[in-house]
Design an enzyme around this catalytic site. Structure first.
Site, PDB file in Angstrom:
ATOM      1  N   HIS A 189      11.884  -3.359   3.655  1.00  0.00           N
ATOM      2  CA  HIS A 189      10.687  -3.604   2.849  1.00  0.00           C
ATOM      3  C   HIS A 189      10.857  -3.172   1.390  1.00  0.00           C
ATOM      4  O   HIS A 189      10.736  -3.997   0.483  1.00  0.00           O
ATOM      5  CB  HIS A 189       9.475  -2.953   3.522  1.00  0.00           C
ATOM      6  CG  HIS A 189       8.286  -2.831   2.633  1.00  0.00           C
ATOM      7  ND1 HIS A 189       7.617  -3.923   2.138  1.00  0.00           N
ATOM      8  CD2 HIS A 189       7.661  -1.742   2.124  1.00  0.00           C
ATOM      9  CE1 HIS A 189       6.618  -3.509   1.368  1.00  0.00           C
ATOM     10  NE2 HIS A 189       6.621  -2.197   1.346  1.00  0.00           N
ATOM     11  N   HIS A 224       9.272   3.461  -3.350  1.00  0.00           N
ATOM     12  CA  HIS A 224       7.816   3.492  -3.466  1.00  0.00           C
ATOM     13  C   HIS A 224       7.095   4.019  -2.227  1.00  0.00           C
ATOM     14  O   HIS A 224       5.972   4.482  -2.322  1.00  0.00           O
ATOM     15  CB  HIS A 224       7.260   2.129  -3.872  1.00  0.00           C
ATOM     16  CG  HIS A 224       7.079   1.153  -2.746  1.00  0.00           C
ATOM     17  ND1 HIS A 224       8.051   0.261  -2.374  1.00  0.00           N
ATOM     18  CD2 HIS A 224       6.044   0.940  -1.896  1.00  0.00           C
ATOM     19  CE1 HIS A 224       7.612  -0.462  -1.362  1.00  0.00           C
ATOM     20  NE2 HIS A 224       6.400  -0.074  -1.041  1.00  0.00           N
ATOM     21  N   GLU A 253       4.823   8.549   0.582  1.00  0.00           N
ATOM     22  CA  GLU A 253       3.743   8.262   1.516  1.00  0.00           C
ATOM     23  C   GLU A 253       4.177   8.473   2.959  1.00  0.00           C
ATOM     24  O   GLU A 253       3.467   9.062   3.754  1.00  0.00           O
ATOM     25  CB  GLU A 253       3.320   6.791   1.373  1.00  0.00           C
ATOM     26  CG  GLU A 253       2.319   6.548   0.273  1.00  0.00           C
ATOM     27  CD  GLU A 253       0.935   7.045   0.662  1.00  0.00           C
ATOM     28  OE1 GLU A 253       0.629   8.194   0.308  1.00  0.00           O
ATOM     29  OE2 GLU A 253       0.184   6.292   1.306  1.00  0.00           O
ATOM     30  N   ASP A 254       5.338   7.949   3.277  1.00  0.00           N
ATOM     31  CA  ASP A 254       5.715   7.794   4.682  1.00  0.00           C
ATOM     32  C   ASP A 254       6.786   8.758   5.172  1.00  0.00           C
ATOM     33  O   ASP A 254       7.129   8.752   6.342  1.00  0.00           O
ATOM     34  CB  ASP A 254       6.222   6.355   4.927  1.00  0.00           C
ATOM     35  CG  ASP A 254       5.142   5.324   4.610  1.00  0.00           C
ATOM     36  OD1 ASP A 254       3.968   5.719   4.590  1.00  0.00           O
ATOM     37  OD2 ASP A 254       5.482   4.158   4.382  1.00  0.00           O
ATOM     38  N   ASP A 304       4.923  -5.121  -3.923  1.00  0.00           N
ATOM     39  CA  ASP A 304       4.734  -4.535  -2.594  1.00  0.00           C
ATOM     40  C   ASP A 304       3.767  -5.408  -1.785  1.00  0.00           C
ATOM     41  O   ASP A 304       4.026  -5.786  -0.641  1.00  0.00           O
ATOM     42  CB  ASP A 304       4.169  -3.121  -2.775  1.00  0.00           C
ATOM     43  CG  ASP A 304       3.830  -2.435  -1.471  1.00  0.00           C
ATOM     44  OD1 ASP A 304       4.651  -2.518  -0.537  1.00  0.00           O
ATOM     45  OD2 ASP A 304       2.754  -1.809  -1.390  1.00  0.00           O
ATOM     46  N   ASP A 331      -3.615 -36.911  -4.854  1.00  0.00           N
ATOM     47  CA  ASP A 331      -3.085 -38.170  -5.347  1.00  0.00           C
ATOM     48  C   ASP A 331      -2.805 -38.148  -6.844  1.00  0.00           C
ATOM     49  O   ASP A 331      -2.395 -39.141  -7.423  1.00  0.00           O
ATOM     50  CB  ASP A 331      -4.049 -39.320  -5.020  1.00  0.00           C
ATOM     51  CG  ASP A 331      -4.064 -39.582  -3.520  1.00  0.00           C
ATOM     52  OD1 ASP A 331      -3.137 -39.083  -2.844  1.00  0.00           O
ATOM     53  OD2 ASP A 331      -5.001 -40.222  -3.029  1.00  0.00           O
TER      54      ASP A 331
HETATM   55 MN    MN Z   1       5.116  -0.672   0.607  1.00  0.00          MN
END
Ligand code: MN
Length: 717
Positions: A64, A88, A92-93, A155, A275
């Site tokens: 990711h 990034h 957070e993770d 992101d 069209d």
């Molecule tokens: Mn992310």
């Protein structure tokens, strides 16, 4: 050095499908090897941090951030942005801390990563249009560096591309947010390619059936049009060559979302849009655009009223082009866009163009310089017009003078910069402001005077019977808060004045052995009327504020046959210290309980208490009717201001020593000043808070006991 192969050797399990190779080869197209190596280092770091984590799709998590960086590499963004993109999600993770990123990648990258993480923490809830607009502004206002938004947009784009593995409800919510918040931001910043992709993916997830219908129609039309477009293209190309113009003519695809928008906006059918053929012509110079327009109009007749000159009058995000619609062969409409290469670049990447990596770029320009550059460019291309007004309208987004904060329910309030929790409370409702006692910002208790910041959630704790504190006026910044507090105090003063007025009048009546309860209502009404007042309440208020004199009013209330000689045994007005705004203590003599006192009725201010010994009383003695006899209530339980002067020998730290001695008597010091009188001695002035004369005597004794102290006196005018 062959970066790609050295990188490959780092990858365990031969996991090469994660996009890093593709990214590296893109970077080789515009970054020097040293910078590529830094990006690779970021990859190694993120790879380690995300080890063992997987995306919902089952892929390793690292795919990711790499894909996000890849999107930004398409825009040729600088290495800091790419590194931040790769990192990034680590804060957070994963347990990674900001200072680890600072140490390894520098402050700039760490700030970017931190910025993205902060944006991730705030949640958008409501779908109301105004709320969405506020939320967009909040996001822009929160970032100190616009590259944070670029990373966030990339992101979101990748998350949208991989949305399929989310459960349906979650998918819809993310798609909704993308259409409401992120696509418009990309549009505002002129990042067209990202805007189009976000809209397309959002539309597809939110309305899969409508998307399918449009997409099928577009595909079918494209098949039918292929030959046709080719023919038109050839006709235009050869006309340009004949006119000596070098230009790139290409067919233009329309995305499903913009077709859908057009159908809704212009109330036209799908076939009427698909069209229509789309052609784009890109040339070198601005004036060539207009010559090209002439040539094109010579090949096919223009449709009246459809020409738009976005070169002379660009769109707010800097978009420039000439738009025209032609009657093609057998009357089929052809939409043509004509622009320069530079305009095309701006149209595709917008603000991102200002952070593109350029060789020899020392990146000395700061964030705000670059953002201003972008703004300036927008202004320049406005060519006259009201550029100042235009600049203002764009600037508010990037350099906002407002802060945007959440209520606990997720609504967004817009407040001027510097607003405090009290301003917030009044913005919610006047009653909330008037009764607020404490505030929580992001669930933490803070003082009410704390300024609120973008993206915070503010909760006001109010209490029944709580009242505004007059000192709030000193720190609130909104007109509403200030006006409400003043209004409240005014009302409060009115009711206190009425109360005092009633007491003063009773005191005067007592001299005639009367009180208000014994005076008939008709008599009071008559006096009110005679004095030109509206009500009994107003009469008391005027007396309390010193605008009417109680003994005079009292005389008017006496029965006609009353003995007009006053009973001199009437008692003084009792002062409890809790009267509030209509009883004040003179700052010339600082009266405190147990002091003999006298009061003076001052117009508008109410009763002002002085010490009997006060020199200023001499001036009032000429107006005996304005004096009021007052006395302290027994056992007054309040703190009063008092001023003392202390003469000390000049010595290091003497002020601190005296202050410590005062504090030692459990007395608060409100104010201190020091005047050096000569080389030997100084005069210290303290304003203290004391209960009564006994308390003050204790303080003075403590100070006198110090060898440095020459003299202690209590101030008296
Ligand atoms: Mn992310």
């Amino acid at each position: 050095m062959d970066v790609t192969s050295s990188l490959r050797s780092l990858l365990p399990y031969g996991r090469r499908s994660i996009g890093i190779n593709q990214l590296i080869s893109k970077l080789e197209g515009y970054l020097p090897p040293a910078e590529i190596e830094r990006v690779q280092d970021a990859y190694d770091f993120a790879f380690g941090a995300h080890q063992g984590q997987r995306r919902r799709s089952g892929e390793p998590y690292i795919t990711h951030p790499v894909a996000v960086a890849d999107l930004l590499a398409d825009l040729h963004l600088d290495p800091q942005t790419l590194i931040a993109a790769i990192l990034h999600d680590v804060m957070e993770d994963t347990p990674t801390l900001k200072n680890e990123i600072v140490e390894r990648f520098g402050n700039e990258v760490a700030e970017l990563v931190d910025g993205v993480s902060k944006l991730d923490q705030i949640q958008f809830k409501s779908r109301a249009e105004a709320q969405a607009e506020s939320f967009r502004k909040m996001l822009l206002a929160m970032v100190k560096d616009i590259r944070v938004i670029m990373v966030k947009l990339a992101d979101r784009t990748h998350n949208m591309r991989t949305l399929g593995s989310m459960p349906p409800a979650r998918r819809r919510a993310i798609a909704r947010e993308t259409l409401d918040i992120y696509a418009p931001i990309a549009n505002r910043l002129g990042m067209h390619a990202i805007k189009v992709e976000l809209e397309d993916l959002g539309f597809r997830s939110l309305y899969p059936r409508r998307y399918k219908v449009i997409e099928t129609a577009v595909r079918k039309a494209k098949g039918n049009q292929k030959q046709f477009i080719g023919k038109i293209g050839d006709a235009l190309r050869s006309a340009l060559v004949k006119a000596g113009i070098e230009g790139l003519v290409e067919g233009r695809e329309k995305d499903a979302h913009s077709i859908y928008q057009k159908m809704r906006r212009k109330k036209v059918s799908l076939s009427e849009i698909v069209d229509v053929y789309g052609i784009r012509i890109v040339v070198d110079e601005v004036d060539t655009c207009y010559r090209t327009l002439g040539v094109v109009h010579g090949v096919y007749k223009p449709m009246p009223g459809r020409f738009k000159d976005y070169i002379a009058i660009p769109r707010a995000n800097g978009y420039q082009s000439l738009h025209t619609t032609l009657f093609g062969p057998s009357g089929t409409p052809i939409e043509v866009q004509i622009r320069t290469r530079a305009m095309h670049d701006v149209a595709e990447s917008g603000i991102a163009a200002h952070w593109q990596y350029k060789d020899g770029d020392d990146s000395a320009r700061t964030y705000s310089e670059r953002a201003r550059e972008w703004l300036q460019q927008l202004v320049d291309i406005q060519q006259g017009g009201n550029s100042e007004e235009f600049l203002e309208s764009v600037k508010v987004d990037l350099f906002p003078d407002k802060v945007y904060v959440f209520t606990p329910k997720g609504d967004i309030l817009r407040l001027p910069r510097g607003s405090t929790c009290v301003d917030f409370a009044y913005a919610v409702h006047t009653d909330v402001g008037n009764r607020c006692v404490a505030a929580k910002v992001d669930r933490r208790l803070v003082p009410l005077r704390t300024p609120v910041r973008n993206g915070q959630t503010v909760e006001i704790i109010s209490a029944k019977g709580a009242t505004p504190n007059p000192s709030w006026v000193n720190f609130v910044v909104t007109a509403k808060a200030r006006a409400s507090i003043r209004q409240y105090l005014k009302n409060l003063k009115r009711s206190e004045a009425m109360d005092l007025g009633r007491r003063l009048l009773n005191q005067s009546l007592e001299e005639f052995s009367l009180n208000l309860r014994k005076v008939p209502a008709e008599t009071i009404d008559a006096v009110v009327h005679d004095l030109g007042l509206r009500s009994e309440e107003e009469l008391y208020e005027k007396i309390g504020l010193g605008e009417r004199v109680a003994p005079f009013v009292a005389r008017r209330l006496l029965p006609l046959d009353a003995d007009s000689v006053p009973d001199t045994h009437a008692g003084p007005l009792a002062i409890a210290g809790t009267e509030g705004l209509v009883v004040t203590y003179a700052r010339c003599c600082f009266p405190i309980p147990n002091d003999p006192i006298l009061a003076n009725l001052s117009t508008g201010r109410g009763v002002v208490i002085h010490r009997e010994a006060c020199g200023n009383l001499a001036t009032f003695r000429k107006q005996p009717d304005k004096w009021i006899s007052v006395a302290w209530r027994p056992a007054v339980d309040q703190l009063f201001h008092v001023e003392i002067k202390v003469e000390v020998t000049n010595r290091m730290g003497v002020l601190a020593q005296v202050a410590a001695a005062i504090s030692g008597t459990e007395t608060n010091i409100d104010r201190v000043s020091l005047i050096e009188r000569d080389s030997d001695s100084s005069m210290l002035t303290f304003e203290l808070l004391v209960q009564d004369r006994r308390h003050l005597a204790r303080v003075i004794r403590a100070i006198r006991a110090m060898p440095e102290v020459l003299k202690v006196i209590r101030s008296l005018a």
